[in-house]
Design an enzyme around this catalytic site. Structure first.
Site, PDB file in Angstrom:
ATOM      1  NE  ARG A  27      -1.895  -1.458   3.526  1.00  0.00           N
ATOM      2  CZ  ARG A  27      -2.111  -1.127   4.794  1.00  0.00           C
ATOM      3  NH1 ARG A  27      -3.186  -0.473   5.148  1.00  0.00           N
ATOM      4  NH2 ARG A  27      -1.238  -1.445   5.722  1.00  0.00           N
ATOM      5  CG  ASN A  45      -3.814  -4.527   3.407  1.00  0.00           C
ATOM      6  OD1 ASN A  45      -3.247  -4.489   2.316  1.00  0.00           O
ATOM      7  ND2 ASN A  45      -3.142  -4.491   4.545  1.00  0.00           N
TER       8      ASN A  45
END
EC number: 3.6.1.7
Length: 98
Positions: A27, A45
């Site tokens: 990320r 996520n």
């Protein structure tokens, strides 16, 4: 009227990345790469182990970021990248969603 296939045409891609993509900095690396390219959107996520993201920007920059997603950061092992194109919403900035 703008040509929808123009490299400067704004597009939106909803992306799911599968493989070893959680717990490897995916990320944060995506956010850095998006900032470098000037792509707007978000990344997070997903409970099933994938990473989900939305990218908005010019066709060239969004497609470049999607290609990057196939590799991701060094520790990632990407198995699959699914992309669905949607109507742009005019997002501002890029963030990691929880």
């Amino acid at each position: 009227m703008p040509n929808p296939s123009s490299p400067q045409q704004s597009i939106r891609a909803h992306v799911f990345i599968a493989g070893r993509v959680q717990g490897v900095g995916y990320r944060y690396s995506t956010m850095d790469e998006a900032a470098r390219l000037g792509v707007k959107g978000w990344v997070r996520n997903v409970p099933d182990g994938r990473v989900e993201a939305v990218f908005e920007g010019s066709r060239n920059t969004v497609e470049t970021l999607i290609r990057w997603c196939h590799q991701g950061p060094t520790a990632a092992r990407v198995k699959e990248v699914e992309v669905e194109y949607e109507k742009p919403e005019g997002l501002l900035g890029f963030k990691i969603e929880r």
